[in-house]
Structures are given as C-alpha cells and as structure tokens.
Design a protein around this motif. Structure first.
Motif, PDB file in Angstrom:
ATOM      1  N   THR A  47     -16.332 -34.437  18.203  1.00 42.54           N
ATOM      2  CA  THR A  47     -15.234 -34.303  19.163  1.00 42.54           C
ATOM      3  C   THR A  47     -13.890 -34.423  18.462  1.00 42.54           C
ATOM      4  O   THR A  47     -12.955 -33.668  18.759  1.00 42.54           O
ATOM      5  CB  THR A  47     -15.360 -35.380  20.262  1.00 42.54           C
ATOM      6  N   VAL A  48     -13.787 -35.358  17.523  1.00 44.87           N
ATOM      7  CA  VAL A  48     -12.532 -35.526  16.780  1.00 44.87           C
ATOM      8  C   VAL A  48     -12.231 -34.266  15.962  1.00 44.87           C
ATOM      9  O   VAL A  48     -11.098 -33.778  15.937  1.00 44.87           O
ATOM     10  CB  VAL A  48     -12.618 -36.774  15.874  1.00 44.87           C
ATOM     11  N   VAL A  49     -13.257 -33.717  15.302  1.00 40.11           N
ATOM     12  CA  VAL A  49     -13.062 -32.520  14.477  1.00 40.11           C
ATOM     13  C   VAL A  49     -12.647 -31.329  15.345  1.00 40.11           C
ATOM     14  O   VAL A  49     -11.709 -30.599  15.016  1.00 40.11           O
ATOM     15  CB  VAL A  49     -14.352 -32.198  13.687  1.00 40.11           C
ATOM     16  N   VAL A  50     -13.336 -31.146  16.467  1.00 38.69           N
ATOM     17  CA  VAL A  50     -13.016 -30.021  17.352  1.00 38.69           C
ATOM     18  C   VAL A  50     -11.606 -30.180  17.932  1.00 38.69           C
ATOM     19  O   VAL A  50     -10.861 -29.204  18.064  1.00 38.69           O
ATOM     20  CB  VAL A  50     -14.072 -29.902  18.477  1.00 38.69           C
ATOM     21  N   GLY A  52      -9.086 -31.638  16.435  1.00 37.35           N
ATOM     22  CA  GLY A  52      -8.170 -31.270  15.350  1.00 37.35           C
ATOM     23  C   GLY A  52      -8.063 -29.773  15.178  1.00 37.35           C
ATOM     24  O   GLY A  52      -6.961 -29.234  15.003  1.00 37.35           O
ATOM     25  N   ILE A  53      -9.198 -29.091  15.253  1.00 38.94           N
ATOM     26  CA  ILE A  53      -9.180 -27.627  15.141  1.00 38.94           C
ATOM     27  C   ILE A  53      -8.398 -27.018  16.307  1.00 38.94           C
ATOM     28  O   ILE A  53      -7.629 -26.077  16.129  1.00 38.94           O
ATOM     29  CB  ILE A  53     -10.628 -27.077  15.094  1.00 38.94           C
ATOM     30  N   GLY A  54      -8.583 -27.581  17.505  1.00 34.97           N
ATOM     31  CA  GLY A  54      -7.860 -27.086  18.676  1.00 34.97           C
ATOM     32  C   GLY A  54      -6.354 -27.235  18.520  1.00 34.97           C
ATOM     33  O   GLY A  54      -5.601 -26.340  18.889  1.00 34.97           O
ATOM     34  N   LYS A  55      -5.929 -28.366  17.966  1.00 33.86           N
ATOM     35  CA  LYS A  55      -4.489 -28.571  17.751  1.00 33.86           C
ATOM     36  C   LYS A  55      -3.941 -27.552  16.752  1.00 33.86           C
ATOM     37  O   LYS A  55      -2.864 -26.986  16.953  1.00 33.86           O
ATOM     38  CB  LYS A  55      -4.233 -29.982  17.231  1.00 33.86           C
ATOM     39  N   LYS A  56      -4.697 -27.309  15.667  1.00 35.64           N
ATOM     40  CA  LYS A  56      -4.241 -26.339  14.665  1.00 35.64           C
ATOM     41  C   LYS A  56      -4.146 -24.940  15.266  1.00 35.64           C
ATOM     42  O   LYS A  56      -3.192 -24.197  15.006  1.00 35.64           O
ATOM     43  CB  LYS A  56      -5.188 -26.340  13.466  1.00 35.64           C
ATOM     44  N   ILE A  57      -5.132 -24.573  16.063  1.00 37.24           N
ATOM     45  CA  ILE A  57      -5.118 -23.248  16.692  1.00 37.24           C
ATOM     46  C   ILE A  57      -3.941 -23.133  17.661  1.00 37.24           C
ATOM     47  O   ILE A  57      -3.262 -22.102  17.718  1.00 37.24           O
ATOM     48  CB  ILE A  57      -6.461 -22.973  17.404  1.00 37.24           C
ATOM     49  N   THR A  58      -3.682 -24.202  18.415  1.00 33.75           N
ATOM     50  CA  THR A  58      -2.555 -24.183  19.353  1.00 33.75           C
ATOM     51  C   THR A  58      -1.238 -23.981  18.616  1.00 33.75           C
ATOM     52  O   THR A  58      -0.398 -23.161  19.034  1.00 33.75           O
ATOM     53  CB  THR A  58      -2.519 -25.500  20.155  1.00 33.75           C
ATOM     54  N   TRP A  59      -1.038 -24.723  17.533  1.00 36.03           N
ATOM     55  CA  TRP A  59       0.193 -24.561  16.751  1.00 36.03           C
ATOM     56  C   TRP A  59       0.297 -23.162  16.165  1.00 36.03           C
ATOM     57  O   TRP A  59       1.360 -22.550  16.186  1.00 36.03           O
ATOM     58  CB  TRP A  59       0.254 -25.607  15.625  1.00 36.03           C
ATOM     59  N   SER A  60      -0.826 -22.636  15.634  1.00 36.01           N
ATOM     60  CA  SER A  60      -0.756 -21.291  15.046  1.00 36.01           C
ATOM     61  C   SER A  60      -0.454 -20.230  16.088  1.00 36.01           C
ATOM     62  O   SER A  60       0.297 -19.292  15.817  1.00 36.01           O
ATOM     63  CB  SER A  60      -2.023 -20.883  14.325  1.00 36.01           C
ATOM     64  N   MET A  61      -1.034 -20.376  17.278  1.00 34.19           N
ATOM     65  CA  MET A  61      -0.749 -19.404  18.338  1.00 34.19           C
ATOM     66  C   MET A  61       0.719 -19.499  18.763  1.00 34.19           C
ATOM     67  O   MET A  61       1.354 -18.470  19.031  1.00 34.19           O
ATOM     68  CB  MET A  61      -1.666 -19.652  19.545  1.00 34.19           C
ATOM     69  N   GLY A  62       1.260 -20.706  18.814  1.00 31.79           N
ATOM     70  CA  GLY A  62       2.671 -20.877  19.159  1.00 31.79           C
ATOM     71  C   GLY A  62       3.584 -20.250  18.120  1.00 31.79           C
ATOM     72  O   GLY A  62       4.547 -19.549  18.462  1.00 31.79           O
TER      73      GLY A  62
END
Length: 84
Positions: A47-50, A52-62
């Motif tokens: 859950t922690v890893v996923v 973190g990946i979600g946060k990175k994807i959100t920033w990249s999409m922004g």
C-alpha cells in the motif's frame, strides 16, 4: 454389563485423543495466524509503495498538463513571429 463397559472404554479412548486433536488444531491456528500477520505486513508495505507511485503519477500528469497548456499558448505566437 459388557455393553456398558465397552461404551465406557470407547468414551475413555475418545477423551484421550481429544487433547491431541485440540493441540493440533491450535498449532494450525497459530501457524495460520502467523501467515495472516505476515500477509498483513506485506499488504501494508505494498500500500505504501502504490501510494508513492500514485503521488509520482499525479505530479507527472500535473506537470504534463501545465507544459501542454503553455505550449498551446506559445506555439501560435512563435509561429506568427517566424512566419508573418
């Protein structure tokens, strides 16, 4: 009387084997409890890893959306300057 003695003998035999069965079930339960605890720890780590990946994807999409918006505004201006 022989029937009663036979039945009492069967009851004694059954009662002697019950603690062994209970002990075996307790061991299996403890083993499964340990496995579930390990599974829970692994799931929390996942859950922690996923997350973190979600946060990175959100920033990249922004960042990509912001860059695309800037390009849409600047490209026509640059093209008008280059090709009057």
């Amino acid at each position: 009387m022989a029937v009663v003695e036979h039945r009492l003998g069967q009851m004694e035999n059954r009662h002697e084997s019950v603690p062994t069965r209970i002990t075996k079930l307790e061991q299996q339960f403890e083993h499964m409890s340990d496995q579930l605890s390990e599974l829970n720890e692994g799931q929390q780590a996942l859950t922690v890893v996923v997350s973190g990946i979600g946060k990175k994807i959100t920033w990249s999409m922004g960042v990509a959306a912001a860059a695309w918006a800037i390009l849409q505004m600047l490209v026509p201006v640059v093209l008008r300057v280059v090709f009057p």
